[in-house]
Design an enzyme around this catalytic site. Structure first.
Site, short mmCIF file in Angstrom:
data_model
loop_
_atom_site.label_atom_id
_atom_site.label_comp_id
_atom_site.label_asym_id
_atom_site.label_seq_id
_atom_site.Cartn_x
_atom_site.Cartn_y
_atom_site.Cartn_z
N HIS A 44 1.82 1.74 -10.18
CA HIS A 44 2.09 2.21 -8.82
C HIS A 44 1.95 1.02 -7.90
O HIS A 44 0.87 0.75 -7.38
CB HIS A 44 1.10 3.32 -8.45
CG HIS A 44 1.38 3.96 -7.12
ND1 HIS A 44 1.03 5.26 -6.84
CD2 HIS A 44 1.99 3.50 -5.99
CE1 HIS A 44 1.40 5.55 -5.60
NE2 HIS A 44 1.97 4.49 -5.07
N ARG A 46 1.81 -0.78 -4.70
CA ARG A 46 1.69 -0.44 -3.28
C ARG A 46 2.11 -1.63 -2.42
O ARG A 46 2.09 -2.78 -2.89
CB ARG A 46 0.27 0.00 -2.97
CG ARG A 46 -0.07 1.32 -3.67
CD ARG A 46 -1.49 1.78 -3.38
NE ARG A 46 -1.78 3.02 -4.11
CZ ARG A 46 -1.51 4.24 -3.68
NH1 ARG A 46 -0.94 4.39 -2.50
NH2 ARG A 46 -1.81 5.29 -4.41
N HIS A 51 -3.35 -3.80 -6.24
CA HIS A 51 -3.60 -3.78 -7.68
C HIS A 51 -2.37 -4.34 -8.39
O HIS A 51 -2.30 -5.53 -8.63
CB HIS A 51 -4.03 -2.41 -8.20
CG HIS A 51 -3.48 -1.23 -7.46
ND1 HIS A 51 -2.14 -0.93 -7.43
CD2 HIS A 51 -4.11 -0.25 -6.74
CE1 HIS A 51 -1.95 0.18 -6.73
NE2 HIS A 51 -3.12 0.61 -6.30
N GLU A 76 5.64 4.52 -10.17
CA GLU A 76 5.33 5.50 -9.15
C GLU A 76 5.36 4.84 -7.77
O GLU A 76 5.05 3.65 -7.63
CB GLU A 76 3.91 6.06 -9.34
CG GLU A 76 3.65 6.71 -10.67
CD GLU A 76 2.21 7.17 -10.79
OE1 GLU A 76 1.93 7.97 -11.70
OE2 GLU A 76 1.36 6.75 -9.96
N HIS A 198 -3.97 12.57 -12.81
CA HIS A 198 -5.06 12.34 -11.86
C HIS A 198 -6.36 12.94 -12.38
O HIS A 198 -6.46 14.15 -12.58
CB HIS A 198 -4.76 12.89 -10.46
CG HIS A 198 -5.38 12.04 -9.37
ND1 HIS A 198 -4.75 10.97 -8.81
CD2 HIS A 198 -6.60 12.09 -8.80
CE1 HIS A 198 -5.53 10.40 -7.91
NE2 HIS A 198 -6.67 11.06 -7.89
N GLY A 221 -5.03 6.64 -15.72
CA GLY A 221 -5.46 5.28 -15.43
C GLY A 221 -6.96 5.13 -15.29
O GLY A 221 -7.61 4.46 -16.08
#
Length: 248
Positions: A44, A46, A51, A76, A198, A221
């Site tokens: 993911h 961002r 990260h 994502e 999640h 994750g």
């Protein structure tokens, strides 16, 4: 149908980014995860690259193409112009669209399909035209599944954070499982595939898989990376695969 495991590498990347050093290696640990039988890798990216870095995407794409051609790359993110450009360059097998604000520490809610399906529909069409399977992050709300289906997406990924939060409350866990199951039934009736992600763990996955036997994929994750500190990445992937019903 077997529940596939996609290993989310964000927490590995966040640990790497604490120092100006190349370890832990995102691709190195991704390789170990795939060697241990993970179906794919998830990231993911961002906007602030806190990260996963944008430069990680071609390296992960090359890892899969060159060493694990049967594996899948899942990216994502919120469908900004910048994100869609990253996706076009990385050619993931799956794109998971999330309604995150850039400042959010992690995804914590699904799309409001009743009000945002018009926004999502042309984006889904574009991504599918580029060859990606499209999954939309969703709260487990059966009533929203018709509007989700109307976007033209292939799958929904149910946000399982509230389920993960019930780790010390069996009655609450059952209520969340029932809610996830009802939403999955509604989605499946509409021809949608089901993903989930999640706060999923080795402990709470079996009940989810039992209630939603048609579950296609889980993306994990934080919990998986935490376990990898104790068991190592390869053994952790095997433990999660057993929790998914893949291994005995």
């Amino acid at each position: 149908m077997s529940v596939e495991l996609s290993v989310n590498l964000n927490a590995v990347a966040m640990l790497r980014n604490r120092r100006d050093l190349p370890w832990p290696s995102v691709t190195g640990l991704g390789r170990i995860a795939l060697q241990a039988g993970a179906h794919g890798l998830t990231v993911h990216p961002r906007p602030d690259e806190r990260h996963i870095r944008f430069s990680d995407l071609p390296a992960i794409r090359a890892l899969i193409d060159e060493e694990f051609p049967e594996a899948e790359f899942n990216i994502e993110g919120y469908p900004s112009i910048e994100f869609l450009a990253l996706v076009s360059a990385a050619r993931p097998e799956q794109v998971t669209l999330v309604p995150d604000d850039p400042a959010q520490p992690t995804s914590d809610h699904g799309w409001d399909f009743e009000h945002q399906s018009g926004f999502l529909r042309p984006i889904v069409e574009r991504l599918r035209g580029e060859g990606a399977r499209v999954s939309l992050f969703a709260d487990p709300d059966a009533a929203q599944m018709p509007a989700a289906s109307a976007t033209g997406c292939d799958r929904v990924e149910f946000y399982t954070g509230p389920y993960g939060a019930t780790h010390s409350d069996p009655a609450a866990a059952k209520a969340e499982i029932d809610r996830l199951g009802a939403a999955a039934d509604a989605a499946l009736d509409l021809g949608l595939g089901i993903n989930a992600g999640h706060d999923l763990t080795v402990a709470n996955l079996p009940a989810l898989v039992a209630r939603i036997p048609a579950l296609a994929e889980v993306s994990i994750g934080h919990g998986l990376t935490a376990d990898a500190l104790e068991y190592g990445m390869a053994e952790t992937v095997r433990r999660f695969r057993r929790a998914c019903g893949q291994l005995v």
